[in-house]
Design a protein around this motif. Structure first.
Motif, PDB file in Angstrom:
ATOM      1  N   LYS A 222      -5.262  10.948  -3.675  1.00  0.00           N
ATOM      2  CA  LYS A 222      -4.283  10.038  -3.014  1.00  0.00           C
ATOM      3  C   LYS A 222      -3.338  11.026  -1.677  1.00  0.00           C
TER       4      LYS A 222
ATOM      5  N   ASN B 142     -16.329   1.248   1.364  1.00  0.00           N
ATOM      6  CA  ASN B 142     -15.682   1.252   0.225  1.00  0.00           C
ATOM      7  C   ASN B 142     -15.704  -0.368  -0.161  1.00  0.00           C
TER       8      ASN B 142
ATOM      9  N   ASP C 150      -8.264   9.960  -0.291  1.00  0.00           N
ATOM     10  CA  ASP C 150      -8.004   8.724   0.009  1.00  0.00           C
ATOM     11  C   ASP C 150      -6.863   8.564   0.583  1.00  0.00           C
TER      12      ASP C 150
ATOM     13  N   LYS D 253     -10.664  12.088  -7.223  1.00  0.00           N
ATOM     14  CA  LYS D 253     -10.155  11.377  -6.056  1.00  0.00           C
ATOM     15  C   LYS D 253      -8.797  11.416  -5.775  1.00  0.00           C
TER      16      LYS D 253
ATOM     17  N   ASN E  73      -5.378   6.058   2.520  1.00  0.00           N
ATOM     18  CA  ASN E  73      -4.760   4.691   2.440  1.00  0.00           C
ATOM     19  C   ASN E  73      -3.915   4.599   3.776  1.00  0.00           C
TER      20      ASN E  73
ATOM     21  N   LYS F 191     -15.173  -3.503  -2.560  1.00  0.00           N
ATOM     22  CA  LYS F 191     -14.231  -3.843  -3.591  1.00  0.00           C
ATOM     23  C   LYS F 191     -14.388  -5.494  -3.935  1.00  0.00           C
TER      24      LYS F 191
ATOM     25  N   GLU G 197     -11.096   9.160   3.171  1.00  0.00           N
ATOM     26  CA  GLU G 197     -11.247   7.636   3.026  1.00  0.00           C
ATOM     27  C   GLU G 197     -10.215   7.107   3.870  1.00  0.00           C
TER      28      GLU G 197
ATOM     29  N   ASP H  69     -11.943   1.894   4.091  1.00  0.00           N
ATOM     30  CA  ASP H  69     -11.812   0.960   2.922  1.00  0.00           C
ATOM     31  C   ASP H  69     -10.830  -0.399   3.538  1.00  0.00           C
ATOM     32  N   GLU H  70      -9.749   0.043   3.911  1.00  0.00           N
ATOM     33  CA  GLU H  70      -8.787  -1.344   4.533  1.00  0.00           C
ATOM     34  C   GLU H  70      -9.458  -1.909   5.603  1.00  0.00           C
TER      35      GLU H  70
END
Ligand code: MG
Length: 327
Positions: free
Chosen positions: A154, A250, A178, A152, A180, A252, A205, A230-231
């Protein structure tokens, strides 16, 4: 019931760089609860870009236990009290939720996945995380992740193509990317995803900022690669809002408030035929093993945290063939 809270600084082996910034470690709060001689543990992970802190977690948990003498005969009652106690505070709730599941599983002499009526297989592949870095450190991390079938990466910084090309010099393994929220412009994001499409990428992601709903929908319609939220997805009720803009979520524990809410989020995602990644903040083996209990419900896990840190006090996670072992 007795309880004890301790703070802890979980240190990375090497400074970890993502689109949000670089840091050396993560503040944690550990909770220990003791009742009838059974000792159970929970954990909250507090990365600096989220609103909760070690102070807010300790305040929340102290206030919760002051008001509620936990019903340790019935886990559903205890969890309901917890999740109805004050809004927000998701990492603090996850900390208590993890400890409660741990306590009830130990009381029954089972693992948490059994307590939940789940299976411990088939186990999905776990990704191995490669933070941003120079050529040497990127290629060293590829070697460190040798046992893993998926890496994965970033992205979301200044030199995303260079990062992928540097990794591609040393491995052809499939990559997850990812961002972010690091790509601010939808056209730029689409161009990048088209470029990535030729690079053996499994998914991208959170390419755009989490509140950018219109652009996320536009991007999803045109993207040749699956997009994972995700976020943009935190709690179960967020899933319906992103179901047309992403191909998966995702989940968490720290975002949604623990195992019980995580399970709801996964089931909500499956209702809309979305893919499921079980992710993590940087967490010790305590919270990672809690998330791993849900592994059989996921397409992939991102639970390699203990391999990236050097002072993990809960050495309870084993990896085999690039998967987290769930006993
Ligand atoms: Mg992410």
């Amino acid at each position: 019931m007795q309880y004890k809270l301790t703070t802890f600084f979980l240190e990375f082996k090497t400074p970890f760089k993502i689109a949000h910034g670089t840091r050396n470690g993560t503040d944690l709060v550990f909770l220990e609860i003791v009742q009838n001689g059974i000792v159970a543990h929970g954990e909250a992970s507090l990365p600096p870009y989220l609103p909760e802190t070690t102070e807010t977690v300790q305040t929340f948990i102290g206030a919760f236990f002051k008001q509620h003498s936990l019903d340790l005969t019935n886990i559903s009652n205890s969890l309901q009290q917890l999740h109805n106690f004050q809004p927000g505070n998701f990492a603090a709730k996850a900390c208590v939720d993890i400890a409660l599941h741990n306590w009830f599983a130990k009381k029954d002499g089972v693992e948490v996945w059994q307590l939940l009526g789940l299976k411990n297989g088939p186990l999905p592949p776990c990704t191995f995380t490669i933070g941003m870095g120079d050529k040497e450190s990127l290629q060293q991390k590829v070697i460190d992740g040798n046992d893993f079938s998926i890496l994965k990466v970033k992205l979301g910084g200044e030199n995303d193509k260079q990062i992928i090309s540097t990794i591609r010099e040393v491995t052809n393994k499939p990559l997850c990317v990812d961002v972010n929220q690091g790509w601010k412009d939808k056209m730029f994001a689409l161009d990048m995803i088209h470029w990535l499409h030729d690079q053996n990428i499994i998914f991208v992601e959170q390419p755009l900022p989490k509140n950018n709903f219109d652009d996320s929908l536009w991007l999803h319609e045109l993207s040749p690669l699956p997009l994972i939220a995700d976020e943009a997805v935190q709690i179960p009720s967020d899933v319906v809002k992103i179901k047309d803009s992403f191909d998966g979520v995702n989940m968490k524990l720290m975002k949604c408030g623990g195992i019980s809410e995580g399970l709801k989020l996964i089931r909500e995602a499956r209702k809309y035929h979305l893919k499921v990644l079980i992710g993590s903040m940087s967490e010790s083996g305590c919270a990672i093993s809690a998330a791993a209990q849900l592994s059989s419900l996921a397409d992939w896990t991102d639970l390699d945290g203990p391999l990236l840190t050097k002072n993990n006090p809960f050495d309870v996670i084993n990896y085999k063939d690039g998967r987290v072992v769930v006993m």
